[in-house]
Design a protein around this motif. Sequence first.
Motif, short mmCIF file in Angstrom:
data_model
loop_
_atom_site.label_atom_id
_atom_site.label_comp_id
_atom_site.label_asym_id
_atom_site.label_seq_id
_atom_site.Cartn_x
_atom_site.Cartn_y
_atom_site.Cartn_z
N ASN A 193 21.71 71.22 29.16
CA ASN A 193 21.36 70.50 27.93
C ASN A 193 20.11 69.65 28.17
O ASN A 193 20.00 68.51 27.68
CB ASN A 193 22.53 69.63 27.46
CG ASN A 193 22.84 68.50 28.42
OD1 ASN A 193 22.54 68.58 29.61
ND2 ASN A 193 23.44 67.43 27.92
N ALA A 194 19.17 70.22 28.93
CA ALA A 194 17.96 69.48 29.29
C ALA A 194 17.17 69.03 28.07
O ALA A 194 16.61 67.93 28.05
CB ALA A 194 17.08 70.35 30.20
N SER A 195 17.11 69.85 27.02
CA SER A 195 16.34 69.47 25.83
C SER A 195 16.95 68.25 25.15
O SER A 195 16.22 67.37 24.68
CB SER A 195 16.26 70.64 24.85
OG SER A 195 17.55 71.08 24.48
N GLU A 196 18.28 68.17 25.12
CA GLU A 196 18.94 67.01 24.53
C GLU A 196 18.70 65.76 25.36
O GLU A 196 18.46 64.67 24.82
CB GLU A 196 20.45 67.26 24.39
CG GLU A 196 20.83 68.24 23.30
CD GLU A 196 20.75 69.69 23.77
OE1 GLU A 196 20.25 69.92 24.90
OE2 GLU A 196 21.18 70.58 23.01
N ARG A 197 18.75 65.90 26.68
CA ARG A 197 18.49 64.75 27.56
C ARG A 197 17.06 64.26 27.40
O ARG A 197 16.79 63.05 27.42
CB ARG A 197 18.77 65.14 29.01
CG ARG A 197 20.20 65.47 29.33
CD ARG A 197 21.12 64.27 29.23
NE ARG A 197 20.75 63.21 30.16
CZ ARG A 197 21.15 63.18 31.44
NH1 ARG A 197 21.91 64.15 31.93
NH2 ARG A 197 20.80 62.17 32.21
N LEU A 198 16.14 65.21 27.24
CA LEU A 198 14.73 64.85 27.06
C LEU A 198 14.55 64.09 25.75
O LEU A 198 13.84 63.07 25.70
CB LEU A 198 13.88 66.11 27.07
CG LEU A 198 12.37 65.93 26.94
CD1 LEU A 198 11.82 65.08 28.08
CD2 LEU A 198 11.67 67.29 26.91
N ALA A 199 15.20 64.57 24.69
CA ALA A 199 15.11 63.89 23.40
C ALA A 199 15.71 62.49 23.48
O ALA A 199 15.20 61.54 22.87
CB ALA A 199 15.82 64.71 22.33
N GLU A 200 16.77 62.35 24.24
CA GLU A 200 17.42 61.05 24.42
C GLU A 200 16.48 60.05 25.08
O GLU A 200 16.39 58.89 24.68
CB GLU A 200 18.68 61.24 25.26
CG GLU A 200 19.49 59.98 25.47
CD GLU A 200 20.71 60.24 26.34
OE1 GLU A 200 20.98 59.42 27.24
OE2 GLU A 200 21.37 61.27 26.12
N ILE A 201 15.75 60.52 26.10
CA ILE A 201 14.79 59.66 26.79
C ILE A 201 13.67 59.24 25.84
O ILE A 201 13.22 58.08 25.85
CB ILE A 201 14.21 60.37 28.03
CG1 ILE A 201 15.29 60.53 29.10
CG2 ILE A 201 13.01 59.62 28.59
CD1 ILE A 201 14.84 61.33 30.30
N ASP A 202 13.22 60.19 24.98
CA ASP A 202 12.13 59.91 24.06
C ASP A 202 12.58 59.16 22.82
O ASP A 202 11.75 58.82 21.95
CB ASP A 202 11.44 61.22 23.65
CG ASP A 202 10.69 61.86 24.81
OD1 ASP A 202 10.42 61.14 25.79
OD2 ASP A 202 10.40 63.07 24.74
N GLY A 203 13.88 58.93 22.68
CA GLY A 203 14.39 58.20 21.52
C GLY A 203 14.39 59.00 20.24
O GLY A 203 14.36 58.44 19.13
N VAL A 204 14.43 60.32 20.36
CA VAL A 204 14.43 61.18 19.18
C VAL A 204 15.87 61.38 18.71
O VAL A 204 16.76 61.68 19.50
CB VAL A 204 13.80 62.56 19.50
CG1 VAL A 204 13.87 63.47 18.29
CG2 VAL A 204 12.36 62.37 19.95
N GLU A 205 16.10 61.21 17.40
CA GLU A 205 17.42 61.42 16.83
C GLU A 205 17.37 62.65 15.93
O GLU A 205 16.45 62.82 15.13
CB GLU A 205 17.87 60.20 16.01
CG GLU A 205 18.09 58.95 16.86
CD GLU A 205 18.62 57.80 16.04
OE1 GLU A 205 18.90 58.03 14.83
OE2 GLU A 205 18.75 56.70 16.58
N PHE A 206 18.38 63.50 16.06
CA PHE A 206 18.45 64.71 15.26
C PHE A 206 19.42 64.51 14.10
O PHE A 206 20.48 63.91 14.26
CB PHE A 206 18.91 65.90 16.11
CG PHE A 206 17.93 66.29 17.17
CD1 PHE A 206 16.86 67.11 16.87
CD2 PHE A 206 18.06 65.82 18.47
CE1 PHE A 206 15.94 67.46 17.85
CE2 PHE A 206 17.15 66.16 19.45
CZ PHE A 206 16.09 66.98 19.14
N THR A 207 19.04 65.00 12.92
CA THR A 207 19.91 64.95 11.75
C THR A 207 20.35 66.36 11.41
O THR A 207 19.52 67.27 11.32
CB THR A 207 19.17 64.34 10.55
OG1 THR A 207 18.72 63.04 10.90
CG2 THR A 207 20.10 64.26 9.34
#
Length: 274
Positions: A193-207
Amino acid sequence: MRQDLKSLPKTLADDVARNLVMVARLLDSEPEEAYNYSRVALRLASRVASVREAAGFASYMTQRYAEALTEFRAAKRMTGRADLWPVMADCERGLGRPERALAMAGEPEVKQLDKAGQVEMRLVAAGARADLEQFDAAVVTLQSPELASSAIHPWTARLRYAYADALIAAGRADEAREWFVKAVEADSDGSTNASERLAEIDGVEFTDALDEDAEDEAVESEEPARKPIAKDEIGDDRMIFEDEEDVEEFYDDDDLEIDEDYDENSSEEQPKKA
């Protein structure tokens, strides 16, 4: 596996083979069902190495680490191969014995592993270091030519992901982001789930575009009134499942080894850490 089953009478070999096929089909999606099939195969052919190995993986996937370790030891003894060494070490982690896993990482069996097996052993050793909260040591354990290589192998994404995760635990989040990016680049089949972890670091929230509440409101406002359904139009679609039979387990005397280096409490199964 076919070669192993040739040691059995044909009818028995066919029965064992059918159960092993079901173990393989269900191992990832329904591990408990796979475990049940593996116990049947084990009852029918406990002296076949492939059966012991399959039973070991079914136990491992259902976090029955003591059973898994027994089966893997039996398979290793029967075949003389060392390819199960990393997963045996991971069973030690699952049993709450990371020190034993680290000791196994230094045994001669590791030199007998192919490249994929050696990478797997590094991952297990790093996990054991993390279990002991030795986070900087976990980072060092994963630093290797395989990690530095730009070539993509089946294990590359997992290795890069583990390294990024170790960096996070060691408080080096800026470096971790770079390695999560590299893990995403190598993860073509979505094994991490590397893409999700990367988004978490960047503060990106998915709707979620298909939000259930919004969808329900849209349906209520658009669809016409429906005709009531009479009770006699509704069929009974309930299903009845039979309980699985208890399967008697057969082990060789050599499988039931008592570990005198650890007390009884250390052998209790514990949840495996990531």
